[in-house]
Design a protein around this motif. Structure first.
Motif, PDB file in Angstrom:
ATOM      1  N   THR A 163       8.199  33.743  -6.272  1.00  0.00           N
ATOM      2  CA  THR A 163       7.068  32.995  -5.956  1.00  0.00           C
ATOM      3  C   THR A 163       6.027  33.658  -5.070  1.00  0.00           C
ATOM      4  O   THR A 163       4.768  33.675  -5.451  1.00  0.00           O
TER       5      THR A 163
ATOM      6  N   TYR B 294       4.221  36.111  -7.064  1.00  0.00           N
ATOM      7  CA  TYR B 294       3.310  35.381  -8.123  1.00  0.00           C
ATOM      8  C   TYR B 294       1.770  35.314  -7.527  1.00  0.00           C
ATOM      9  O   TYR B 294       1.098  35.202  -8.176  1.00  0.00           O
TER      10      TYR B 294
ATOM     11  N   SER C  62       9.638  22.362 -14.622  1.00  0.00           N
ATOM     12  CA  SER C  62       8.652  21.167 -14.435  1.00  0.00           C
ATOM     13  C   SER C  62       8.672  20.281 -15.536  1.00  0.00           C
ATOM     14  O   SER C  62       8.793  18.941 -15.230  1.00  0.00           O
TER      15      SER C  62
ATOM     16  N   ILE D  36       9.417  26.195  -2.633  1.00  0.00           N
ATOM     17  CA  ILE D  36       9.155  26.956  -3.810  1.00  0.00           C
ATOM     18  C   ILE D  36       7.718  26.323  -4.304  1.00  0.00           C
ATOM     19  O   ILE D  36       7.264  26.553  -5.442  1.00  0.00           O
ATOM     20  N   ASN D  37       6.978  25.740  -3.465  1.00  0.00           N
ATOM     21  CA  ASN D  37       5.878  24.984  -3.836  1.00  0.00           C
ATOM     22  C   ASN D  37       4.743  26.357  -3.967  1.00  0.00           C
ATOM     23  O   ASN D  37       4.545  26.964  -2.894  1.00  0.00           O
ATOM     24  N   VAL D  38       4.129  26.609  -4.977  1.00  0.00           N
ATOM     25  CA  VAL D  38       3.232  27.814  -5.149  1.00  0.00           C
ATOM     26  C   VAL D  38       2.087  27.554  -4.283  1.00  0.00           C
ATOM     27  O   VAL D  38       1.758  28.590  -3.582  1.00  0.00           O
TER      28      VAL D  38
ATOM     29  N   PHE E  80       7.844  34.235 -15.093  1.00  0.00           N
ATOM     30  CA  PHE E  80       7.979  33.065 -14.022  1.00  0.00           C
ATOM     31  C   PHE E  80       7.153  31.834 -14.365  1.00  0.00           C
ATOM     32  O   PHE E  80       7.652  30.898 -14.144  1.00  0.00           O
ATOM     33  N   LYS E  81       6.124  32.223 -15.072  1.00  0.00           N
ATOM     34  CA  LYS E  81       5.287  31.106 -15.552  1.00  0.00           C
ATOM     35  C   LYS E  81       6.123  30.181 -16.701  1.00  0.00           C
ATOM     36  O   LYS E  81       6.230  29.080 -16.532  1.00  0.00           O
TER      37      LYS E  81
ATOM     38  N   TYR F 214       9.432  29.918 -16.705  1.00  0.00           N
ATOM     39  CA  TYR F 214      10.507  29.318 -15.745  1.00  0.00           C
ATOM     40  C   TYR F 214       9.886  27.919 -15.157  1.00  0.00           C
ATOM     41  O   TYR F 214      10.357  27.140 -15.026  1.00  0.00           O
ATOM     42  N   LYS F 215       8.535  28.282 -14.459  1.00  0.00           N
ATOM     43  CA  LYS F 215       8.247  27.138 -13.791  1.00  0.00           C
ATOM     44  C   LYS F 215       7.915  26.017 -14.573  1.00  0.00           C
ATOM     45  O   LYS F 215       8.176  24.813 -14.566  1.00  0.00           O
ATOM     46  N   GLN F 216       7.562  26.401 -15.924  1.00  0.00           N
ATOM     47  CA  GLN F 216       7.154  25.121 -16.880  1.00  0.00           C
ATOM     48  C   GLN F 216       8.345  24.687 -17.331  1.00  0.00           C
ATOM     49  O   GLN F 216       8.275  23.525 -17.402  1.00  0.00           O
TER      50      GLN F 216
ATOM     51  N   LEU G 205      13.999  33.333  -6.387  1.00  0.00           N
ATOM     52  CA  LEU G 205      12.881  32.493  -6.893  1.00  0.00           C
ATOM     53  C   LEU G 205      11.852  32.563  -5.556  1.00  0.00           C
ATOM     54  O   LEU G 205      10.716  32.550  -6.107  1.00  0.00           O
TER      55      LEU G 205
END
Lengths: 107, 214
Positions: free
Chosen positions: A29, A32, A99, B5-7, A91-92, A94-96, A25
């Motif tokens: 990140t 990304y 969240s 993991i804060n972008v 990744f997008k 996963y993030k969504q 991760l």
């Protein structure tokens, strides 16, 4: 006995387990937010050892999320890592996914 | 192991890696210090152009030296990162804003010197231009420091931005522009840059072997 409907499964049950490991991760990140990075900069950014980083990058490459671009700098081989389109989309998503679940939790 | 993991923070951390070496402020500090001495050189008998030459040479030479030695001194220790244009956008806008502010300040200064400003602007005291310039300089360095996660840039902005106003307040009757505050700001940047560079060499040894070659 009632069968468990697939709609009853928790949203996190289907989370991408390739990305979900903490080390992978972190790698995802940082890749990304930058275009490309080499192993040296990623070891500094993530704090992972070279061996650990290499193993996790291998798994991400196997999943098609990371691409390694090999070139020569002077006479020395040099590898730059970057996310593939599939990796960026994964990744997008996963993030969504994460969240949307965590934001619904009470404080 | 860093588990952040804060972008946005990851972005700032990636940016800050590029400023770990302190070489940029070594160059900028020397440039500002020499720029502060332009009036002193001119008072010593040199032409205006000759007085600017040391600052220009140091700045241009410093940039060239930096790009020539970067692979061996910096990249071999920090590795290489290529920032995407999307992530670089705030810094690009910052640069555009900084250039726009400088051009506006320069235009006001030229118009005030030539008597082209109308009415109240023409009669405005000259310290307004210096104050505006100081605020612009501070804003530029503060924003830059914020985006790249380098707090020491706030100090540079403060020292450089406050230099002219301090000079006007404490040395209003100086015949030539008194170089003290700006010279001090430049020297502080050089000293801090030197200390950051020394710390960088100790904290980031040259990486060789399979790690460097990937």
């Amino acid at each position: 006995m009632d069968n468990i409907d697939s709609n009853d499964q928790h949203p996190l049950a289907g989370i991408d387990r390739v990305i979900h490991a903490p080390a992978r991760l972190m790698v995802m990140t940082y890749l990304y937010v930058v275009d490309k990075a080499d192993y040296v900069s990623l070891t500094h950014l993530t704090g992972l050892t070279w061996g650990n980083l290499s193993t996790h990058v291998g798994k991400l490459e196997e999943a098609g999320y990371v691409k390694i671009e090999k070139k020569f700098v002077g006479k020395k081989p040099h590898s730059l890592l970057m996310l593939t389109k599939q990796g960026r989309a994964a990744f997008k998503a996963y993030k969504q996914n994460l969240s949307s679940v965590l934001n619904q939790l009470p404080d | 192991m860093n588990t952040n993991i804060n972008v946005k923070q990851a972005e700032r951390r990636a940016f800050s890696l590029r400023y770990k070496d302190g070489l940029l402020e070594l160059n900028l500090g020397a440039f500002f210090a020499l720029l502060a001495l332009v009036d002193t050189f001119e008072a010593g008998g040199f032409s205006r152009l000759q007085s600017y030459l040391p600052a220009v040479i140091v700045f241009a030479g410093g940039l060239i030296a930096y790009y020539l030695m970067k692979p061996k001194v910096v990249d071999s220790r920090l590795g290489m990162i290529k920032i995407s244009p999307r992530s670089n956008a705030p810094q690009r806008w910052l640069l555009i804003l900084a250039i726009a502010l400088q051009l506006v300040t320069l235009a006001i200064f030229i118009m005030a010197s030539s008597g082209s400003l109308a009415g109240a602007l023409q009669n405005a005291p000259s310290w307004i231009v210096d104050a505006f310039f100081g605020i612009a300089i501070f804003s530029f360095f503060a924003l830059w420091g914020y985006y790249v996660g380098a707090p020491r840039f706030y100090l540079y902005g403060l020292l450089l931005g406050a230099a002219k106003p301090i000079e006007l307040v404490f040395w209003p009757d100086a015949q030539a522009s008194f170089p003290g505050p700006t010279l001090l700001a430049g020297l502080v940047m050089v000293l801090v840059g030197g200390w950051v560079f020394a710390r960088f060499l100790r904290a980031y040894p040259i990486v060789s072997g399979e790690v460097a070659n990937g």
